[in-house]
Design an enzyme around this catalytic site. Structure first.
Site, mmCIF file in Angstrom:
data_model
loop_
_atom_site.group_PDB
_atom_site.id
_atom_site.type_symbol
_atom_site.label_atom_id
_atom_site.label_comp_id
_atom_site.label_asym_id
_atom_site.label_seq_id
_atom_site.Cartn_x
_atom_site.Cartn_y
_atom_site.Cartn_z
ATOM 1 N N CYS A 1 0.837 -1.188 0.000
ATOM 2 C CA CYS A 1 0.000 0.000 0.000
ATOM 3 C C CYS A 1 0.872 1.237 0.000
ATOM 4 O O CYS A 1 2.093 1.158 0.137
ATOM 5 C CB CYS A 1 -0.856 0.030 1.253
ATOM 6 S SG CYS A 1 -1.894 -1.422 1.462
ATOM 7 N N GLY B 1 -1.016 1.062 -4.967
ATOM 8 C CA GLY B 1 -2.311 0.483 -4.647
ATOM 9 C C GLY B 1 -3.398 1.026 -5.532
ATOM 10 O O GLY B 1 -3.549 2.240 -5.650
ATOM 11 N N ASN C 1 0.862 0.513 5.814
ATOM 12 C CA ASN C 1 1.498 -0.266 4.749
ATOM 13 C C ASN C 1 2.350 -1.320 5.423
ATOM 14 O O ASN C 1 3.241 -0.989 6.201
ATOM 15 C CB ASN C 1 2.364 0.644 3.870
ATOM 16 C CG ASN C 1 3.196 -0.122 2.844
ATOM 17 O OD1 ASN C 1 4.266 0.314 2.473
ATOM 18 N ND2 ASN C 1 2.723 -1.262 2.386
ATOM 19 N N GLY C 2 2.058 -2.577 5.128
ATOM 20 C CA GLY C 2 2.828 -3.658 5.737
ATOM 21 C C GLY C 2 1.916 -4.766 6.184
ATOM 22 O O GLY C 2 0.759 -4.834 5.768
ATOM 23 N N TYR D 1 11.273 -3.729 -7.782
ATOM 24 C CA TYR D 1 10.028 -3.659 -8.534
ATOM 25 C C TYR D 1 9.047 -2.591 -8.067
ATOM 26 O O TYR D 1 8.462 -1.867 -8.870
ATOM 27 C CB TYR D 1 9.300 -5.008 -8.494
ATOM 28 C CG TYR D 1 7.893 -4.905 -9.039
ATOM 29 C CD1 TYR D 1 7.665 -4.823 -10.415
ATOM 30 C CD2 TYR D 1 6.795 -4.828 -8.184
ATOM 31 C CE1 TYR D 1 6.385 -4.681 -10.927
ATOM 32 C CE2 TYR D 1 5.510 -4.692 -8.691
ATOM 33 C CZ TYR D 1 5.309 -4.621 -10.060
ATOM 34 O OH TYR D 1 4.050 -4.466 -10.558
HETATM 35 P P1 5GP Z 1 5.274 -13.462 -13.483
HETATM 36 O O1 5GP Z 1 4.688 -13.146 -14.798
HETATM 37 O O2 5GP Z 1 6.542 -14.220 -13.531
HETATM 38 O O3 5GP Z 1 4.262 -14.091 -12.559
HETATM 39 O O4 5GP Z 1 5.602 -12.073 -12.767
HETATM 40 C C1 5GP Z 1 6.705 -11.314 -13.171
HETATM 41 C C2 5GP Z 1 6.267 -10.023 -13.766
HETATM 42 O O5 5GP Z 1 5.346 -9.382 -12.907
HETATM 43 C C3 5GP Z 1 7.419 -9.068 -13.944
HETATM 44 O O6 5GP Z 1 7.241 -8.401 -15.177
HETATM 45 C C4 5GP Z 1 7.305 -8.082 -12.797
HETATM 46 O O7 5GP Z 1 7.638 -6.767 -13.223
HETATM 47 C C5 5GP Z 1 5.880 -8.168 -12.406
HETATM 48 N N1 5GP Z 1 5.676 -8.209 -10.953
HETATM 49 C C6 5GP Z 1 6.477 -8.660 -9.988
HETATM 50 N N2 5GP Z 1 5.915 -8.539 -8.782
HETATM 51 C C7 5GP Z 1 4.706 -7.993 -8.997
HETATM 52 C C8 5GP Z 1 3.645 -7.606 -8.139
HETATM 53 O O8 5GP Z 1 3.697 -7.744 -6.922
HETATM 54 N N3 5GP Z 1 2.555 -7.067 -8.754
HETATM 55 C C9 5GP Z 1 2.480 -6.901 -10.101
HETATM 56 N N4 5GP Z 1 1.380 -6.336 -10.642
HETATM 57 N N5 5GP Z 1 3.452 -7.260 -10.935
HETATM 58 C C10 5GP Z 1 4.551 -7.800 -10.379
HETATM 59 MG MG MG Z 2 7.093 -6.027 -15.177
#
Ligand code: 5GP
Ligand code: MG
Length: 485
Positions: free
Chosen positions: A12, A39, A113-114, A256
């Protein structure tokens, strides 16, 4: 929403402001806009006008959640805000925040957040004292605990008592009547920083929220610190309430989650990602005609990788061979594998002219389930890539996150029980390399012992049922009366 620790966790964004001579609602609204990536499920603001508390909390994006009239109704020069991450995609207003409550000695608003590890124990204990809960979220647990402590102790002592009971990760912004507070857990797992704006001070998950208000980052809130903003917007008080031997900063914020233009714990996220990209080249660089990012999150990694490669005399060229449709959101949390795959195809499209006949290195920040990487390798081969090398700007994610990043369950994690070569085989790449844990610590200029690396090592900096820990941690005994301060 389920609250099992193994389920999807919340990530969040939180904010708080105290201003002099100007309503808090609009600056909070703009700050939430800057934190929207943290979020998208719900957005909310609580303000206090010196007499009473006002709140508006709504499902949806910040821009959709507030009408002008809603902002006009949020009277007062102090307030807090929250954006909440989608979890299982269900619509559930009971967990939307800020959480607000009125009690004998005033009113509280709370943005969290957490994720707490011992929320259930505290909820049971408080319920035994007659506290009635309206949600199964841990934010309400913190609010009730603080409300109870405020009946017996002054503000600073009450916060300390609560901090001594809750175990887990938390970055909090709080209103207690017209006082705004910021609290960061003793290990500093989730980010929180302080900024100076024209007519006051701001607390925010990320410094990008300070930037949009044309303010200046003052510093990060320290792990275990309580910050109390002066109600006339002229400064803040600091109380170091809890000391921990080690921090447990989340490295995934840098990889990320956070915006590249945010500065967290002394590091500009953009620089960290570029440095991680450089290290990827050093650790597992491979000759190819082009290196290209998976947009948007892979971009800084790929540019660092290309720069380091070129410095080494490699003839690899940086190219944007994948285009992203920015109107496709939330592929990550779609409920079925089929829906996720279709969404990735909708979201990312290769440019044939950039790829055809070339050997390609693709860089993404992370592989979680492997949905994105598997599809991309296929797509790149379909448009004529001669070879597809996959490089990942993080170590393999082998274990779930319990601390507030929404990852998959252990069963869904492609790396949970496969070797790198098995994963390479499964996503169909010619080669696959992840970054080492050492490289991550190096890029953050931190020791591994001061980072939360649970998702990539399986050892957590908190005492989590059924999981290993990488340090000496003890869960507080929540039944015990708080030792006074
Ligand atoms: P995968 O497709 O392997 O399940 O997830 C990896 C992709 O999802 C990567 O492109 C990364 O940027 C993105 N990603 C990694 N962690 C998260 C997350 O917590 N939420 C979202 N929306 N994307 C994520
Ligand atoms: Mg990505």
């Amino acid at each position: 929403m389920t609250r099992e620790l193994a389920g999807p966790q919340e990530k969040c964004g939180v904010v708080g402001v105290s201003l002099d001579g100007r309503a808090a609602a609009r600056p909070l609204y703009y700050a939430l806009y800057a934190l929207q990536h943290r979020g998208q499920e719900s957005a909310g603001i609580v303000t206090h006008d010196g007499f009473q508390q006002h709140d508006h909390v709504e499902m949806g994006l910040v821009g959709d959640a507030f009408e002008e009239s809603d902002l006009d109704g949020l009277a007062g020069e102090v307030g807090i805000g929250h954006v909440r991450y989608p979890t299982d995609g269900s619509v559930d207003t009971s967990c939307a925040q800020p959480f607000s409550v009125s009690f004998k000695s005033g009113s509280l608003g709370l943005s969290h957040n957490g994720n707490l590890v011992n929320a259930d124990e505290i909820r049971d204990e408080l319920a035994g004292h007659g506290h009635a809960f309206t949600s199964d979220g841990d934010t309400e647990v913190i609010a009730h605990d603080l409300a109870r402590n405020l009946l017996e102790a002054d503000l600073v002592r009450a916060v300390r008592r609560t901090m001594n009971r809750i175990h887990g990760s938390y970055a909090l912004t709080i209103t207690h009547d017209d006082t705004v507070l910021g609290v960061r857990d003793p290990r500093g797992n989730r980010p929180l920083c302080i900024g100076k704006i024209d007519d006051g001070y701001i607390l925010a998950s990320e410094s990008a929220a300070i930037d949009v208000l044309d303010g200046d980052l003052v510093r990060d809130v320290r792990p275990g610190e309580l910050v109390v903003l002066d109600d006339d917007g002229t400064g803040f008080e600091s109380y170091q309430l809890v000391e921990a031997d080690q921090t447990a900063n989340c490295f995934f914020e840098h990889v990320y989650f956070a915006r590249p233009d945010s500065r967290i714990d002394g590091n500009l996220v953009y620089d960290v990602r570029r440095e991680l990209g450089r290290k990827l080249w050093e650790e597992s660089g491979t000759d190819s005609d082009v290196v290209m990012p998976v947009p948007d999150s892979g971009r800084a990694f790929a540019s660092g990788y290309a720069e380091a490669a070129q410095e080494d005399g490699a003839s690899v060229e940086f190219a944007e061979g994948l285009m992203k449709n920015r109107y496709v959101g939330r592929t990550f949390i779609m409920p079925t594998q089929d829906a996720r795959e279709r969404a990735v195809r909708l979201k990312l499209n290769p440019i044939r002219d950039v790829v055809e006949g070339k050997t390609v290195t693709v860089i993404d920040d992370s592989i979680v389930r492997g949905t994105t990487s598997r599809q991309l390798v296929d797509l790149l081969r379909d448009v004529g890539a001669e070879a597809v090398n996959f490089r990942v700007g993080a170590p393999a994610i082998i274990s779930p996150c319990y601390m507030g990043i929404d990852m998959a369950t252990r069963e869904e994690l492609i790396a949970a029980d496969s070797s790198v070569d098995e994963i390479r085989e499964e996503i169909g790449a010619d080669s696959l390399s992840y970054l080492s844990v050492e490289a991550v610590a190096d890029a953050l200029d931190a020791s591994e012992a001061d980072l939360c690396l649970g998702c990539v090592t399986g050892e957590y900096p908190y005492d989590i049922d059924g999981e290993a820990t990488d340090r000496t941690v003890e869960r507080p005994d929540v039944g015990a009366q708080p030792a006074d301060d």
